[in-house]
Enzyme design. Structure first.
Site, PDB file in Angstrom:
ATOM      1  N   ASN A 287      -5.751   1.868 -13.128  1.00  0.00           N
ATOM      2  CA  ASN A 287      -4.630   0.863 -12.453  1.00  0.00           C
ATOM      3  C   ASN A 287      -3.102   1.441 -12.538  1.00  0.00           C
ATOM      4  O   ASN A 287      -3.001   2.504 -13.596  1.00  0.00           O
ATOM      5  CB  ASN A 287      -4.708  -0.430 -13.208  1.00  0.00           C
ATOM      6  CG  ASN A 287      -3.749  -1.321 -12.727  1.00  0.00           C
ATOM      7  OD1 ASN A 287      -3.526  -1.557 -11.562  1.00  0.00           O
ATOM      8  ND2 ASN A 287      -3.243  -2.262 -13.535  1.00  0.00           N
TER       9      ASN A 287
ATOM     10  N   MET B  26      -3.919  -7.429  -6.664  1.00  0.00           N
ATOM     11  CA  MET B  26      -3.369  -8.581  -7.635  1.00  0.00           C
ATOM     12  C   MET B  26      -4.722  -9.677  -8.347  1.00  0.00           C
ATOM     13  O   MET B  26      -4.608 -10.581  -8.389  1.00  0.00           O
ATOM     14  CB  MET B  26      -2.276  -9.439  -6.908  1.00  0.00           C
ATOM     15  CG  MET B  26      -1.281  -8.303  -6.809  1.00  0.00           C
ATOM     16  SD  MET B  26      -0.788  -7.457  -8.227  1.00  0.00           S
ATOM     17  CE  MET B  26       1.092  -6.877  -7.986  1.00  0.00           C
ATOM     18  N   ARG B  27      -5.663  -8.829  -8.742  1.00  0.00           N
ATOM     19  CA  ARG B  27      -6.837  -9.712  -9.256  1.00  0.00           C
ATOM     20  C   ARG B  27      -7.272  -9.085 -10.419  1.00  0.00           C
ATOM     21  O   ARG B  27      -7.476  -7.689 -10.528  1.00  0.00           O
ATOM     22  CB  ARG B  27      -8.019  -9.923  -8.154  1.00  0.00           C
ATOM     23  CG  ARG B  27      -7.922 -10.392  -6.839  1.00  0.00           C
ATOM     24  CD  ARG B  27      -8.990 -10.392  -6.009  1.00  0.00           C
ATOM     25  NE  ARG B  27     -10.247 -11.180  -6.743  1.00  0.00           N
ATOM     26  CZ  ARG B  27     -10.403 -12.448  -6.335  1.00  0.00           C
ATOM     27  NH1 ARG B  27      -9.940 -13.095  -5.797  1.00  0.00           N
ATOM     28  NH2 ARG B  27     -11.434 -12.823  -7.268  1.00  0.00           N
ATOM     29  N   LEU B  28      -7.644  -9.951 -11.747  1.00  0.00           N
ATOM     30  CA  LEU B  28      -8.038  -9.534 -12.651  1.00  0.00           C
ATOM     31  C   LEU B  28      -9.426  -9.103 -12.501  1.00  0.00           C
ATOM     32  O   LEU B  28     -10.472  -9.880 -11.971  1.00  0.00           O
ATOM     33  CB  LEU B  28      -7.806 -10.312 -13.887  1.00  0.00           C
ATOM     34  CG  LEU B  28      -8.102  -9.925 -15.346  1.00  0.00           C
ATOM     35  CD1 LEU B  28      -7.088  -8.876 -15.677  1.00  0.00           C
ATOM     36  CD2 LEU B  28      -7.844 -11.212 -15.912  1.00  0.00           C
TER      37      LEU B  28
ATOM     38  N   ASN C  53       1.611   2.879  -2.727  1.00  0.00           N
ATOM     39  CA  ASN C  53       0.936   3.789  -3.431  1.00  0.00           C
ATOM     40  C   ASN C  53      -0.499   4.457  -2.894  1.00  0.00           C
ATOM     41  O   ASN C  53      -0.600   5.646  -2.795  1.00  0.00           O
ATOM     42  CB  ASN C  53       0.416   3.416  -4.853  1.00  0.00           C
ATOM     43  CG  ASN C  53       1.476   3.088  -5.732  1.00  0.00           C
ATOM     44  OD1 ASN C  53       1.914   4.039  -6.360  1.00  0.00           O
ATOM     45  ND2 ASN C  53       2.317   2.063  -5.859  1.00  0.00           N
TER      46      ASN C  53
ATOM     47  N   GLY D  68       0.768  -1.171   0.010  1.00  0.00           N
ATOM     48  CA  GLY D  68       0.055  -0.067  -0.026  1.00  0.00           C
ATOM     49  C   GLY D  68       0.899   1.196  -0.067  1.00  0.00           C
ATOM     50  O   GLY D  68       0.527   2.316   0.474  1.00  0.00           O
TER      51      GLY D  68
ATOM     52  N   HIS E  16       0.884   0.182 -13.125  1.00  0.00           N
ATOM     53  CA  HIS E  16       1.633  -1.005 -13.419  1.00  0.00           C
ATOM     54  C   HIS E  16       3.016  -0.463 -13.687  1.00  0.00           C
ATOM     55  O   HIS E  16       3.491   0.233 -14.352  1.00  0.00           O
ATOM     56  CB  HIS E  16       0.859  -1.528 -14.703  1.00  0.00           C
ATOM     57  CG  HIS E  16       1.631  -2.723 -15.183  1.00  0.00           C
ATOM     58  ND1 HIS E  16       1.156  -4.055 -14.542  1.00  0.00           N
ATOM     59  CD2 HIS E  16       2.590  -2.973 -16.207  1.00  0.00           C
ATOM     60  CE1 HIS E  16       2.010  -4.939 -15.023  1.00  0.00           C
ATOM     61  NE2 HIS E  16       2.882  -4.481 -16.192  1.00  0.00           N
TER      62      HIS E  16
HETATM   63  C1  GAR Z   1       3.215  -1.251  -7.577  1.00  0.00           C
HETATM   64  O1  GAR Z   1       4.377  -1.369  -7.976  1.00  0.00           O
HETATM   65  C2  GAR Z   1       2.397  -1.442  -8.616  1.00  0.00           C
HETATM   66  O2  GAR Z   1       2.668  -0.837 -10.012  1.00  0.00           O
HETATM   67  C3  GAR Z   1       2.173  -2.897  -8.957  1.00  0.00           C
HETATM   68  O3  GAR Z   1       2.116  -3.475  -7.644  1.00  0.00           O
HETATM   69  C4  GAR Z   1       3.011  -2.644  -6.786  1.00  0.00           C
HETATM   70  C5  GAR Z   1       2.316  -2.231  -5.551  1.00  0.00           C
HETATM   71  O4  GAR Z   1       2.706  -1.780  -4.577  1.00  0.00           O
HETATM   72  N1  GAR Z   1       1.130  -3.464  -9.682  1.00  0.00           N
HETATM   73  C6  GAR Z   1       1.131  -4.518 -10.527  1.00  0.00           C
HETATM   74  O5  GAR Z   1       2.266  -5.134 -10.635  1.00  0.00           O
HETATM   75  C7  GAR Z   1      -0.174  -4.686 -11.170  1.00  0.00           C
HETATM   76  N2  GAR Z   1      -0.162  -5.564 -12.134  1.00  0.00           N
HETATM   77  P1  GAR Z   1       2.221  -0.907  -3.185  1.00  0.00           P
HETATM   78  O6  GAR Z   1       1.363  -1.977  -2.637  1.00  0.00           O
HETATM   79  O7  GAR Z   1       3.261  -0.620  -2.409  1.00  0.00           O
HETATM   80  O8  GAR Z   1       1.393   0.277  -3.747  1.00  0.00           O
END
Ligand code: GAR
Length: 202
Positions: free
Chosen positions: A107, A90-92, A14, A12, A109
């Site tokens: 989203n 992490m779910r589609l 982000n 979390g 990525h």
């Molecule tokens: C982030 O780097 C995001 O881009 C990635 O998961 C991480 C979550 O970090 N998302 C994916 O790979 C989606 N396909 P966080 O939990 O510290 O925000």
């Protein structure tokens, strides 16, 4: 003021960056609730510490992805959510949710899409040997990381990089990019025509 639901499976960071940008008044929105598919996701704790509603929605009782997403949809509608923000969720998502919230789900990525979609994007970039990767904020459609791109920023790959060091630098860029994209949405400054997303007044 736009009302956000942030969906997060993990750390979390982000989500934290979004909270901090809102507190600095750089994002004209509020986080209404945080939902996770993992009971121990630190993202839930980050929400609770700010007295924001935090919900664990357990996938196990649901037989299919669609049934889980119907339950999610019900919560999002009850909470009058304007924008769904996927932050390491992490779910589609299934069409049932995407159709109802089309152009209202974002989203982030950790690659320059359309390169390296799906899982382990940072590792994919290193394994491929590209010299530049980055991160992408995009609207979610029914494909895997295929929706209209809102913002992207490049991150150079160094010869000494490991998955961890590279992901750390990508994270730092994500933490600035995601709040900017959310703020553009919140101020009605995103217009999508076909695959292209235009930033500016509507
Ligand atoms: C982030 O780097 C995001 O881009 C990635 O998961 C991480 C979550 O970090 N998302 C994916 O790979 C989606 N396909 P966080 O939990 O510290 O925000």
């Amino acid at each position: 003021m736009k009302r956000l639901a942030v969906l997060a499976s993990g750390e979390g960071t982000n989500l934290e960056a979004i909270f901090e940008a809102i507190e600095r008044e750089e994002v004209a929105a509020e986080v209404g609730l945080v939902i996770s598919d993992r009971p121990t996701a630190p993202a839930l704790g980050r929400a609770r510490r700010r007295e924001v509603k935090a919900r664990f929605l357990d996938p196990r009782p649901f037989a299919t992805r669609e049934e889980y997403d119907c339950a999610l949809l019900e919560i999002l509608q009850q909470e009058s959510v304007d924008l769904v923000v996927l932050a390491g969720f992490m779910r589609l998502l299934s069409p049932v949710l995407v159709k109802e919230f089309y152009l209202r789900i974002m989203n982030i990525h950790p690659s320059l899409l359309p390169a390296f979609p799906g899982l382990n994007a940072v590792e994919q970039a290193l394994d491929h040997g590209v010299k530049v990767t980055g991160c992408t904020v995009h609207f979610v459609d029914e494909g895997l990381d295929t929706g209209p791109i809102i913002l992207q920023q490049a991150v150079p790959i160094l010869e000494i990089d490991t998955i961890e060091t590279l992901h750390q630098r990508i994270h730092a860029v994500e933490h600035r990019l995601y709040p900017r994209a959310i703020d553009l949405f919140s101020r009605d400054k995103l217009t999508v025509k076909g695959r292209r997303c235009y930033l500016g007044e509507r």
